[in-house]
Design a protein around this motif. Sequence first.
Motif, short mmCIF file in Angstrom:
data_model
loop_
_atom_site.label_atom_id
_atom_site.label_comp_id
_atom_site.label_asym_id
_atom_site.label_seq_id
_atom_site.Cartn_x
_atom_site.Cartn_y
_atom_site.Cartn_z
N UNK A 131 -3.93 9.57 -12.22
CA UNK A 131 -3.25 8.39 -11.68
C UNK A 131 -3.67 8.08 -10.25
N UNK A 132 -4.27 9.04 -9.55
CA UNK A 132 -4.69 8.78 -8.18
C UNK A 132 -5.70 7.65 -8.11
N UNK A 133 -6.49 7.48 -9.18
CA UNK A 133 -7.49 6.40 -9.20
C UNK A 133 -6.81 5.05 -9.08
N UNK A 181 0.83 -1.21 0.00
CA UNK A 181 0.00 0.00 0.00
C UNK A 181 0.86 1.26 0.00
N UNK A 182 1.94 1.20 0.79
CA UNK A 182 2.79 2.39 0.91
C UNK A 182 3.42 2.77 -0.42
N UNK A 183 3.69 1.78 -1.28
CA UNK A 183 4.29 2.11 -2.58
C UNK A 183 3.31 2.82 -3.50
N UNK A 184 2.01 2.67 -3.27
CA UNK A 184 1.02 3.32 -4.13
C UNK A 184 0.56 4.67 -3.59
N UNK A 185 0.91 4.99 -2.37
CA UNK A 185 0.50 6.29 -1.81
C UNK A 185 1.11 7.46 -2.59
N UNK A 186 2.40 7.42 -2.98
CA UNK A 186 2.94 8.54 -3.76
C UNK A 186 2.20 8.79 -5.07
N UNK A 187 1.66 7.72 -5.69
CA UNK A 187 0.92 7.90 -6.94
C UNK A 187 -0.31 8.77 -6.71
N UNK A 188 -0.90 8.68 -5.51
CA UNK A 188 -2.09 9.46 -5.21
C UNK A 188 -1.77 10.92 -4.93
#
Length: 587
Positions: free
Chosen positions: A456-458, A439-446
């Motif tokens: 990209x936040x979606x 999950x932490x790796x996808x937080x910067x995308x948001x």
Amino acid sequence: MHKIISWFAHNKVAANLLMLILVMSGLLALPNIHQEEFPNIALGAVQVRIPYLGAAPTEVEASVCIRVEEAVEGTEGVDRIRSTASEGFCSVLIELVDGVDEGKVTNDIKSKVDAIDAFPRETEKPITAEVTIIATVLEVVISGHTDERTLKNIGRRMRDDIAALPGVSQVELLFARPDEISIEVSEHTLRRHGLTLAEVGRAIERSSLDVPGGSLKTEGGEVLLRTKGQAYWGPEFEDIVVLTRGDGTSVTLGEIATVVDGFEDNDLRARIDGDPAVSIKVSRVGTEDVLLIADRVKSYLLEARTQVPEGIDLTIWKDESDDLVDRLAALSRNARSGLLLVLLVLTLSLRFRLALWVAAGIPVALLGAIAIFPVANISISTVSVMAFILVLGILVDDAIVVGERIYAHEQLGKNRLQAAVDGTQEISVPVIFGVLTTMATFIPIMNIPGGMGSFFAVIGLVVIIALFFSVIESQLVLPSHLAHRAAEKEPGDNRWLNGWLKFQDRVSGSLEVAANYYYLPLVRRALRWRYVTLAIGIGILASTLALFVSGRMVFQFFPSVEGTRLYASVTMPEGTPVEQTALAVSR
């Protein structure tokens, strides 16, 4: 956490109820989620448009664009200003700082632009508005061997009909020249009647207008008076009196001038399959549903085709709803194929019922994520479905690890309930923290700034939500199902089942041999020679970076994707006659 896992494993009704809640919530939410090809993007920009008809680009730049830039520069919340000067038009795009109040900044910019008093007199009123993306749903092309007026009248009527459909708000008529009344008076006629062009113009201005006449109070009530004399059509202009003589005779505009009820003199033309055409563009904004709009417009066209004159064709052009359906269907097929492949791989190393329950966790987690879509304002789009496919392999990892540990404890001789509890509790902490790190790796995308950030936040949000429900399913629901699953049937004399079990044993045995005799010694050697292992890792990293730096590995924001339409453009030198351009287009 261990107590919760044990309680759900012992209470299969609670585990089934939790699974049912996730599944039913997703299924009930699915019809209420609007569908679109791509999610809405907040651009964070303001555009100022100013027509300056007849002016050359250099004159537009010096007299209009530069003055707008000077007025807007320094406004709080403005990041960058980019202007474009073309023949007869100035467009200024103002990019805003992330996080500012866009409404307030837009009002400030509008106030400053409207306050400019140094524009040439020929410029029209500036138009200032926030930049928003209006996504095209489809275009309806009206074509046929008929005159331009007929095509435009049919287009206007259909535009109004489509705009009146429920759920349809954005409808625009394209490739139809604006109406224009041109009045042509010869110099000889003006001299013969002793008139000038200015006098003719004043006569038209004086006679073609609607004038309020106040109110008249009567015993029956108050009557509002109004004189209606505004001319809209050619014959109405012809009846305007431009000269009244002393003997009482008058001269009308139709007697001295040629009144042409036509179109603005420009070179706008559109053709489809060689026939003259106009187009009606149907778009969507906000949360309007692409498929719903397309279905209603297509239903209207079925009736409209029976009402248009003979020889007029109605063609659907650039139907984005079909593209959306095709993309979602392709993504769904890929998702189903991935699920079947996961199930097949699992059955090669695990018992079939065990593999089935492990694979069943994927749709449960996905439906749980879909249940959150309306709350999180997420739509069913190409991006969100792509995020599901991206997370598909990650979702099954949790269930595989839990299922394998439970199966391993069963192999030790424990009963299924005890094996489910012990196996899940043994790896609950690694599984949960493994999901948290993902999950932490996808937080910067948001948190990507700018307009593309909302795009990209979606992906990041969908992946995080799906991973959360995968933990719920693998830690609470799956152990209960594996603990209370039916016993595997004995193969008996079933030749096919015996053959499958033997094949499965050979595959799982080969994996165990590879793990024990190849992988495990390699891991021990890598730990013993840890500095060599570290050096190899650093060398691989340096080689990868060198590929980027040297240009051998090309970086691009979006890969090139083959489309379904071909576009060709012809650019002619400035001043080329429209007939010559049309000839080049026909070639």
